[in-house]
Design a protein around this motif. Structure first.
Motif, PDB file in Angstrom:
ATOM      1  N   PHE A 276       0.822  -1.212   0.000  1.00 12.71           N
ATOM      2  CA  PHE A 276       0.000   0.000   0.000  1.00 12.71           C
ATOM      3  C   PHE A 276       0.856   1.263   0.000  1.00 12.71           C
ATOM      4  CE2 PHE A 276      -2.268  -3.387   2.313  1.00 12.71           C
ATOM      5  CZ  PHE A 276      -3.292  -3.598   1.393  1.00 12.71           C
ATOM      6  N   CYS A 277       2.090   1.128  -0.435  1.00 11.35           N
ATOM      7  CA  CYS A 277       3.000   2.270  -0.516  1.00 11.35           C
ATOM      8  C   CYS A 277       3.154   2.673  -1.976  1.00 11.35           C
ATOM      9  CB  CYS A 277       4.367   1.914   0.071  1.00 11.35           C
ATOM     10  SG  CYS A 277       5.625   3.170  -0.246  1.00 11.35           S
ATOM     11  N   ASN A 278       2.872   3.931  -2.267  1.00  9.50           N
ATOM     12  CA  ASN A 278       3.014   4.430  -3.634  1.00  9.50           C
ATOM     13  C   ASN A 278       4.194   5.379  -3.775  1.00  9.50           C
ATOM     14  OD1 ASN A 278       0.743   3.173  -5.008  1.00  9.50           O
ATOM     15  ND2 ASN A 278      -0.517   4.346  -3.597  1.00  9.50           N
ATOM     16  N   SER A 279       5.118   5.317  -2.826  1.00 13.48           N
ATOM     17  CA  SER A 279       6.305   6.164  -2.891  1.00 13.48           C
ATOM     18  C   SER A 279       7.283   5.619  -3.925  1.00 13.48           C
ATOM     19  CB  SER A 279       6.983   6.212  -1.514  1.00 13.48           C
ATOM     20  OG  SER A 279       8.199   6.918  -1.579  1.00 13.48           O
TER      21      SER A 279
ATOM     22  N   TYR B 237      12.524   9.811   0.140  1.00 12.07           N
ATOM     23  CA  TYR B 237      11.592   8.692   0.317  1.00 12.07           C
ATOM     24  C   TYR B 237      10.463   9.104   1.251  1.00 12.07           C
ATOM     25  CZ  TYR B 237      15.695   6.081  -1.334  1.00 12.07           C
ATOM     26  OH  TYR B 237      16.781   5.642  -2.043  1.00 12.07           O
ATOM     27  N   LEU B 238       9.236   8.718   0.908  1.00 15.55           N
ATOM     28  CA  LEU B 238       8.067   9.067   1.717  1.00 15.55           C
ATOM     29  C   LEU B 238       8.152   8.449   3.108  1.00 15.55           C
ATOM     30  CD1 LEU B 238       5.432  10.631   1.529  1.00 15.55           C
ATOM     31  CD2 LEU B 238       4.311   8.557   0.715  1.00 15.55           C
ATOM     32  N   CYS B 239       8.832   7.305   3.219  1.00 15.90           N
ATOM     33  CA  CYS B 239       8.940   6.633   4.516  1.00 15.90           C
ATOM     34  C   CYS B 239       9.840   7.397   5.492  1.00 15.90           C
ATOM     35  CB  CYS B 239       9.450   5.204   4.351  1.00 15.90           C
ATOM     36  SG  CYS B 239      10.816   5.027   3.199  1.00 15.90           S
ATOM     37  N   ARG B 240      10.591   8.381   4.996  1.00 19.76           N
ATOM     38  CA  ARG B 240      11.444   9.179   5.873  1.00 19.76           C
ATOM     39  C   ARG B 240      10.729  10.427   6.395  1.00 19.76           C
ATOM     40  NH1 ARG B 240      16.751   7.497   4.484  1.00 19.76           N
ATOM     41  NH2 ARG B 240      16.560   5.238   4.247  1.00 19.76           N
ATOM     42  N   VAL B 241       9.509  10.665   5.936  1.00 20.87           N
ATOM     43  CA  VAL B 241       8.736  11.819   6.401  1.00 20.87           C
ATOM     44  C   VAL B 241       8.219  11.529   7.808  1.00 20.87           C
ATOM     45  CG1 VAL B 241       6.659  13.210   5.983  1.00 20.87           C
ATOM     46  CG2 VAL B 241       8.064  12.430   4.059  1.00 20.87           C
ATOM     47  N   PRO B 242       8.332  12.487   8.759  1.00 20.30           N
ATOM     48  CA  PRO B 242       7.819  12.250  10.121  1.00 20.30           C
ATOM     49  C   PRO B 242       6.338  11.881  10.102  1.00 20.30           C
ATOM     50  CG  PRO B 242       9.135  14.247  10.048  1.00 20.30           C
ATOM     51  CD  PRO B 242       8.959  13.812   8.626  1.00 20.30           C
ATOM     52  N   TYR B 243       5.952  10.968  10.956  1.00 17.70           N
ATOM     53  CA  TYR B 243       4.566  10.506  10.960  1.00 17.70           C
ATOM     54  C   TYR B 243       4.150  10.109  12.369  1.00 17.70           C
ATOM     55  CZ  TYR B 243       6.677   5.827  11.153  1.00 17.70           C
ATOM     56  OH  TYR B 243       7.394   4.726  11.521  1.00 17.70           O
ATOM     57  N   TRP B 244       2.855   9.960  12.544  1.00 16.06           N
ATOM     58  CA  TRP B 244       2.348   9.414  13.808  1.00 16.06           C
ATOM     59  C   TRP B 244       1.290   8.387  13.465  1.00 16.06           C
ATOM     60  CZ3 TRP B 244      -2.846  10.098  15.034  1.00 16.06           C
ATOM     61  CH2 TRP B 244      -3.524  11.086  14.315  1.00 16.06           C
ATOM     62  N   LEU B 245       1.169   7.367  14.296  1.00 20.82           N
ATOM     63  CA  LEU B 245       0.220   6.288  14.073  1.00 20.82           C
ATOM     64  C   LEU B 245      -0.841   6.319  15.161  1.00 20.82           C
ATOM     65  CD1 LEU B 245       2.652   3.347  13.209  1.00 20.82           C
ATOM     66  CD2 LEU B 245       1.355   4.748  11.619  1.00 20.82           C
ATOM     67  N   GLY B 246      -2.076   6.177  14.769  1.00 19.87           N
ATOM     68  CA  GLY B 246      -3.155   6.158  15.753  1.00 19.87           C
ATOM     69  C   GLY B 246      -4.487   6.380  15.074  1.00 19.87           C
ATOM     70  N   THR B 247      -5.545   6.249  15.827  1.00 20.06           N
ATOM     71  CA  THR B 247      -6.891   6.446  15.300  1.00 20.06           C
ATOM     72  C   THR B 247      -7.236   7.928  15.327  1.00 20.06           C
ATOM     73  OG1 THR B 247      -7.549   4.294  16.167  1.00 20.06           O
ATOM     74  CG2 THR B 247      -9.315   5.803  15.544  1.00 20.06           C
ATOM     75  N   VAL B 248      -7.741   8.441  14.200  1.00 20.97           N
ATOM     76  CA  VAL B 248      -8.123   9.843  14.111  1.00 20.97           C
ATOM     77  C   VAL B 248      -9.634   9.964  14.235  1.00 20.97           C
ATOM     78  CG1 VAL B 248      -8.101  11.915  12.657  1.00 20.97           C
ATOM     79  CG2 VAL B 248      -6.159  10.346  12.618  1.00 20.97           C
ATOM     80  N   HIS B 249     -10.079  10.748  15.188  1.00 22.20           N
ATOM     81  CA  HIS B 249     -11.500  11.026  15.365  1.00 22.20           C
ATOM     82  C   HIS B 249     -11.809  12.429  14.863  1.00 22.20           C
ATOM     83  CE1 HIS B 249     -11.865   7.388  17.787  1.00 22.20           C
ATOM     84  NE2 HIS B 249     -10.772   7.768  18.424  1.00 22.20           N
ATOM     85  N   GLU B 250     -13.091  12.709  14.626  1.00 19.58           N
ATOM     86  CA  GLU B 250     -13.479  14.007  14.087  1.00 19.58           C
ATOM     87  C   GLU B 250     -13.033  15.164  14.986  1.00 19.58           C
ATOM     88  OE1 GLU B 250     -17.577  14.211  13.096  1.00 19.58           O
ATOM     89  OE2 GLU B 250     -17.509  12.509  11.713  1.00 19.58           O
ATOM     90  N   LYS B 251     -13.033  14.940  16.279  1.00 14.44           N
ATOM     91  CA  LYS B 251     -12.698  16.016  17.213  1.00 14.44           C
ATOM     92  C   LYS B 251     -11.184  16.238  17.328  1.00 14.44           C
ATOM     93  CE  LYS B 251     -12.715  12.849  21.160  1.00 14.44           C
ATOM     94  NZ  LYS B 251     -13.284  12.546  22.488  1.00 14.44           N
ATOM     95  N   ASP B 252     -10.401  15.302  16.768  1.00 17.15           N
ATOM     96  CA  ASP B 252      -8.946  15.417  16.887  1.00 17.15           C
ATOM     97  C   ASP B 252      -8.406  16.519  15.981  1.00 17.15           C
ATOM     98  OD1 ASP B 252      -8.804  13.406  18.695  1.00 17.15           O
ATOM     99  OD2 ASP B 252      -8.270  11.851  17.248  1.00 17.15           O
ATOM    100  N   SER B 253      -7.381  17.157  16.458  1.00 18.17           N
ATOM    101  CA  SER B 253      -6.679  18.145  15.657  1.00 18.17           C
ATOM    102  C   SER B 253      -5.383  17.523  15.169  1.00 18.17           C
ATOM    103  CB  SER B 253      -6.377  19.404  16.487  1.00 18.17           C
ATOM    104  OG  SER B 253      -5.487  20.240  15.805  1.00 18.17           O
ATOM    105  N   VAL B 254      -5.288  17.236  13.873  1.00 14.46           N
ATOM    106  CA  VAL B 254      -4.102  16.588  13.329  1.00 14.46           C
ATOM    107  C   VAL B 254      -2.839  17.407  13.562  1.00 14.46           C
ATOM    108  CG1 VAL B 254      -3.006  15.722  11.227  1.00 14.46           C
ATOM    109  CG2 VAL B 254      -5.411  15.256  11.650  1.00 14.46           C
ATOM    110  N   PRO B 255      -2.867  18.731  13.329  1.00 11.91           N
ATOM    111  CA  PRO B 255      -1.657  19.510  13.607  1.00 11.91           C
ATOM    112  C   PRO B 255      -1.199  19.391  15.056  1.00 11.91           C
ATOM    113  CG  PRO B 255      -3.152  20.779  12.250  1.00 11.91           C
ATOM    114  CD  PRO B 255      -3.901  19.550  12.671  1.00 11.91           C
ATOM    115  N   GLU B 256      -2.146  19.329  15.994  1.00  8.09           N
ATOM    116  CA  GLU B 256      -1.776  19.178  17.397  1.00  8.09           C
ATOM    117  C   GLU B 256      -1.122  17.826  17.635  1.00  8.09           C
ATOM    118  OE1 GLU B 256      -1.780  21.147  20.121  1.00  8.09           O
ATOM    119  OE2 GLU B 256      -2.108  22.718  18.632  1.00  8.09           O
ATOM    120  N   ASN B 257      -1.660  16.797  16.973  1.00  2.00           N
ATOM    121  CA  ASN B 257      -1.064  15.467  17.108  1.00  2.00           C
ATOM    122  C   ASN B 257       0.349  15.444  16.540  1.00  2.00           C
ATOM    123  OD1 ASN B 257      -3.073  13.967  18.418  1.00  2.00           O
ATOM    124  ND2 ASN B 257      -4.222  13.696  16.519  1.00  2.00           N
ATOM    125  N   MET B 258       0.551  16.121  15.417  1.00  2.04           N
ATOM    126  CA  MET B 258       1.888  16.180  14.825  1.00  2.04           C
ATOM    127  C   MET B 258       2.859  16.911  15.745  1.00  2.04           C
ATOM    128  SD  MET B 258       2.139  14.544  12.000  1.00  2.04           S
ATOM    129  CE  MET B 258       3.619  15.240  11.305  1.00  2.04           C
TER     130      MET B 258
END
Length: 335
Positions: free
Chosen positions: A202-205, A213-234
């Protein structure tokens, strides 16, 4: 369990054999392919020319085949793209036929259509089902047995329970057919380097010289809910990453740390229990000296495993012997 190490150039073969590798995998991309298709339609998803990631000349394969004859440590060639254009299949078949004439009989393949094509035109080589293929379960393994499937490579996201279940069912089927485990299917799992947030299927890099490489980009793993703020998680992830920075004292004088980009050494006990037969040591393009140390450390870890009384004894000895000043914390298989 045997060590299967990545090979970036023929110059590394002898050194890695002496370090303790049992077998190798490497890519081969003829220049005509790179010239014709560039990086957009890769042959094995490692279209890199600026450093040693794969072989690019038939003459190199000829030299490597003579090395294999001398040292008796086999090399598997990779064709890891998830799919190919219709006109590319005859070209790939021609490449494989030429390689087989030199003695290369085993191929790591991800594209099911390529397996169908090779069987249709009568090319019967030893198939290692790539970890890029996708989900691995017992029915999937059963479906692929219509091909000369010798090995299944589990992808990076399989759990111990997943692997054990697949292997147990395969061994049960082999017993019914009078096939011993020594002659049965082999199973390979990732153990060192290049941990990635993606499952390969499932990698299209693109892995090439032109972009990071896309795999070197910082990332976080977890479930995202509507109330979550992605920038805050990052932001939180970035802060946690800084806090968990590896202790500089864990590195040796050459700047080496075993498993810096992904490590499964503490999981060897569970991998053996699950029935894994081969361990994938990723490292094409890595510093040759670091790969040598990886192979020696993995060999040392397997010796510790053989002598361990139980899992706790094994893990304590591993940490005391290989990571006296701490490890990277980049665990392939969180315990």
């Amino acid at each position: 369990m045997k060590i299967t190490a990545g090979l970036g150039s023929i110059d590394e073969y002898e050194r890695f054999v002496r370090a303790g590798a049992d077998e190798f995998f490497c890519g081969y991309v003829p220049f005509f392919w790179a010239e014709k298709y560039g990086t957009v339609m890769p042959l094995n998803r490692r279209e890199v020319l600026c450093y040693n990631v794969q072989l690019g000349a038939y003459s190199e394969l000829e030299i490597l085949s003579r090395m294999v004859e001398k040292y008796k440590k086999p090399v598997h060639l990779t064709f890891n793209s998830l799919y190919y254009l219709p006109e590319q299949y005859p070209e790939i078949a021609s490449i494989i036929e030429r390689c087989m004439k030199l003695g290369f009989q085993s191929y790591i393949i991800a594209d099911p259509a390529l397996l169908v094509y090779l069987k249709k035109i009568g090319i019967f080589c030893e198939i290692h089902l790539s970890g890029e293929t996708g989900e691995v379960n017992s029915q999937m393994v059963k479906a692929f047995q219509r091909f000369p499937l010798k090995r299944v490579i589990f992808h990076r996201k399989n759990t111990f329970a997943d692997m054990q279940s697949v292997i147990a069912e395969q061994r049960a089927n082999e017993r019914k057919n009078g096939i011993s485990p020594e002659m049965g299917m082999e199973f390979e799992a990732f153990v060192l380097n290049e941990m990635c947030q993606f499952t390969g299927a499932f990698c299209n890099s693109l892995h090439c010289d032109e972009m990071g490489y896309l795999c070197r980009v910082p990332y976080w793993l977890g479930t995202v809910h509507e109330k979550d703020s992605v920038p805050e998680n990052m932001k939180r992830l970035q802060e946690e990453t800084w806090e968990k920075e590896t202790d500089p004292s864990a590195y040796d004088e050459d700047g080496y740390l075993c498993g810096e980009s992904g490590c499964g050494l503490c999981a060897l006990y569970q991998l053996k229990k699950a029935g894994i037969t081969h361990l994938k040591l990723v490292g094409r393009g890595n510093y040759t000296e670091h790969m040598e140390k990886d192979i020696r450390n993995l060999r040392k870890a397997l010796d510790i495993l053989d002598a361990a009384e139980d899992e706790r004894d094994f893990q304590c000895t591993i940490k005391r012997t290989l990571f006296p000043n701490g490890c990277s914390g980049q665990c392939y298989y969180p315990m």
